[in-house]
Design a protein around this motif. Structure first.
Motif, PDB file in Angstrom:
ATOM      1  N   ASN A 186     -55.909 -54.468  16.679  1.00 18.92           N
ATOM      2  CA  ASN A 186     -56.636 -53.249  17.071  1.00 18.92           C
ATOM      3  C   ASN A 186     -57.704 -52.889  16.046  1.00 18.92           C
ATOM      4  O   ASN A 186     -58.814 -52.497  16.426  1.00 18.92           O
ATOM      5  CB  ASN A 186     -55.674 -52.076  17.253  1.00 18.92           C
ATOM      6  CG  ASN A 186     -54.814 -52.214  18.489  1.00 18.92           C
ATOM      7  OD1 ASN A 186     -55.230 -52.800  19.476  1.00 18.92           O
ATOM      8  ND2 ASN A 186     -53.608 -51.694  18.421  1.00 18.92           N
ATOM      9  N   ARG A 187     -57.377 -53.000  14.749  1.00 17.46           N
ATOM     10  CA  ARG A 187     -58.380 -52.713  13.714  1.00 17.46           C
ATOM     11  C   ARG A 187     -59.591 -53.615  13.887  1.00 17.46           C
ATOM     12  O   ARG A 187     -60.731 -53.161  13.800  1.00 17.46           O
ATOM     13  CB  ARG A 187     -57.788 -52.917  12.304  1.00 17.46           C
ATOM     14  CG  ARG A 187     -56.914 -51.803  11.829  1.00 17.46           C
ATOM     15  CD  ARG A 187     -56.676 -51.858  10.330  1.00 17.46           C
ATOM     16  NE  ARG A 187     -56.244 -53.143   9.811  1.00 17.46           N
ATOM     17  CZ  ARG A 187     -54.982 -53.511   9.636  1.00 17.46           C
ATOM     18  NH1 ARG A 187     -53.996 -52.697   9.973  1.00 17.46           N
ATOM     19  NH2 ARG A 187     -54.704 -54.691   9.129  1.00 17.46           N
ATOM     20  N   THR A 188     -59.341 -54.889  14.150  1.00 13.54           N
ATOM     21  CA  THR A 188     -60.435 -55.853  14.307  1.00 13.54           C
ATOM     22  C   THR A 188     -61.273 -55.529  15.539  1.00 13.54           C
ATOM     23  O   THR A 188     -62.512 -55.535  15.474  1.00 13.54           O
ATOM     24  CB  THR A 188     -59.868 -57.290  14.410  1.00 13.54           C
ATOM     25  OG1 THR A 188     -59.119 -57.565  13.220  1.00 13.54           O
ATOM     26  CG2 THR A 188     -60.986 -58.309  14.562  1.00 13.54           C
ATOM     27  N   ILE A 189     -60.625 -55.216  16.659  1.00 18.28           N
ATOM     28  CA  ILE A 189     -61.347 -54.880  17.896  1.00 18.28           C
ATOM     29  C   ILE A 189     -62.207 -53.636  17.682  1.00 18.28           C
ATOM     30  O   ILE A 189     -63.398 -53.614  18.017  1.00 18.28           O
ATOM     31  CB  ILE A 189     -60.366 -54.671  19.071  1.00 18.28           C
ATOM     32  CG1 ILE A 189     -59.737 -56.012  19.475  1.00 18.28           C
ATOM     33  CG2 ILE A 189     -61.068 -54.010  20.262  1.00 18.28           C
ATOM     34  CD1 ILE A 189     -58.562 -55.873  20.424  1.00 18.28           C
ATOM     35  N   HIS A 190     -61.626 -52.595  17.100  1.00 20.46           N
ATOM     36  CA  HIS A 190     -62.362 -51.342  16.888  1.00 20.46           C
ATOM     37  C   HIS A 190     -63.507 -51.541  15.906  1.00 20.46           C
ATOM     38  O   HIS A 190     -64.614 -51.026  16.123  1.00 20.46           O
ATOM     39  CB  HIS A 190     -61.417 -50.239  16.416  1.00 20.46           C
ATOM     40  CG  HIS A 190     -60.340 -49.915  17.407  1.00 20.46           C
ATOM     41  ND1 HIS A 190     -59.295 -49.093  17.118  1.00 20.46           N
ATOM     42  CD2 HIS A 190     -60.152 -50.315  18.693  1.00 20.46           C
ATOM     43  CE1 HIS A 190     -58.504 -48.990  18.175  1.00 20.46           C
ATOM     44  NE2 HIS A 190     -59.008 -49.730  19.136  1.00 20.46           N
ATOM     45  N   HIS A 191     -63.255 -52.334  14.854  1.00 18.16           N
ATOM     46  CA  HIS A 191     -64.301 -52.648  13.872  1.00 18.16           C
ATOM     47  C   HIS A 191     -65.483 -53.350  14.556  1.00 18.16           C
ATOM     48  O   HIS A 191     -66.643 -52.996  14.341  1.00 18.16           O
ATOM     49  CB  HIS A 191     -63.700 -53.519  12.760  1.00 18.16           C
ATOM     50  CG  HIS A 191     -64.678 -54.050  11.783  1.00 18.16           C
ATOM     51  ND1 HIS A 191     -65.285 -53.255  10.824  1.00 18.16           N
ATOM     52  CD2 HIS A 191     -65.181 -55.294  11.606  1.00 18.16           C
ATOM     53  CE1 HIS A 191     -66.104 -54.008  10.102  1.00 18.16           C
ATOM     54  NE2 HIS A 191     -66.062 -55.238  10.562  1.00 18.16           N
TER      55      HIS A 191
END
Length: 134
Positions: free
Chosen positions: A28-33
């Motif tokens: 999720n962090r990677t997608i949002h980033h």
């Protein structure tokens, strides 16, 4: 430039919008980033609410905070309450897979400006950003 309505910038800083991604899930962090990057928004990522509070104690400010609800150490509700108590006026958007109305209401009452159900999409993110620019 004077400080924005949501308190994100100080004199001499760039005009670029900034965001903080707060989520314990690496995917999720990677997608949002990446979604933020695709919109040209400078962003940093942290993995729990305590890290989000600590980064603000260090003096960093953001226009937007994307806050997960369920995280270890300090959850999104606690972190949002703490940030608001600290006087942080950034737009805080809760982003969670929780769909129970009572849980969402508790999260909103903690001081959220917006709530979006995961998965976060480009259109949901643009909707959040309109709240900052609107």
């Amino acid at each position: 430039m004077a400080q924005s309505k949501h308190g994100g910038r100080k004199l001499g800083q760039s005009n670029k919008m900034t965001a903080l991604v707060v989520d314990d899930n690496m995917i999720n962090r990677t997608i949002h980033h990446r979604l933020l990057d695709n919109l040209g928004i400078e962003n940093e990522v942290v993995s729990n609410g305590k890290e989000a509070v600590d980064i603000h104690y260090s003096g960093k400010m953001f226009d937007l905070i994307l806050m997960d609800m369920d995280m270890p150490i300090m959850n999104g509700i606690e972190a949002t309450k703490k940030l608001r108590e600290m006087g942080i006026r950034s737009v805080i958007a809760g982003v969670s897979s929780r769909a129970m109305e009572e849980e969402i209401r508790e999260f909103m009452e903690a001081g959220l400006d917006d709530y979006q159900e995961k998965p976060l999409t480009m259109s949901k993110l643009v909707s959040i950003i309109h709240k900052i620019n609107g």
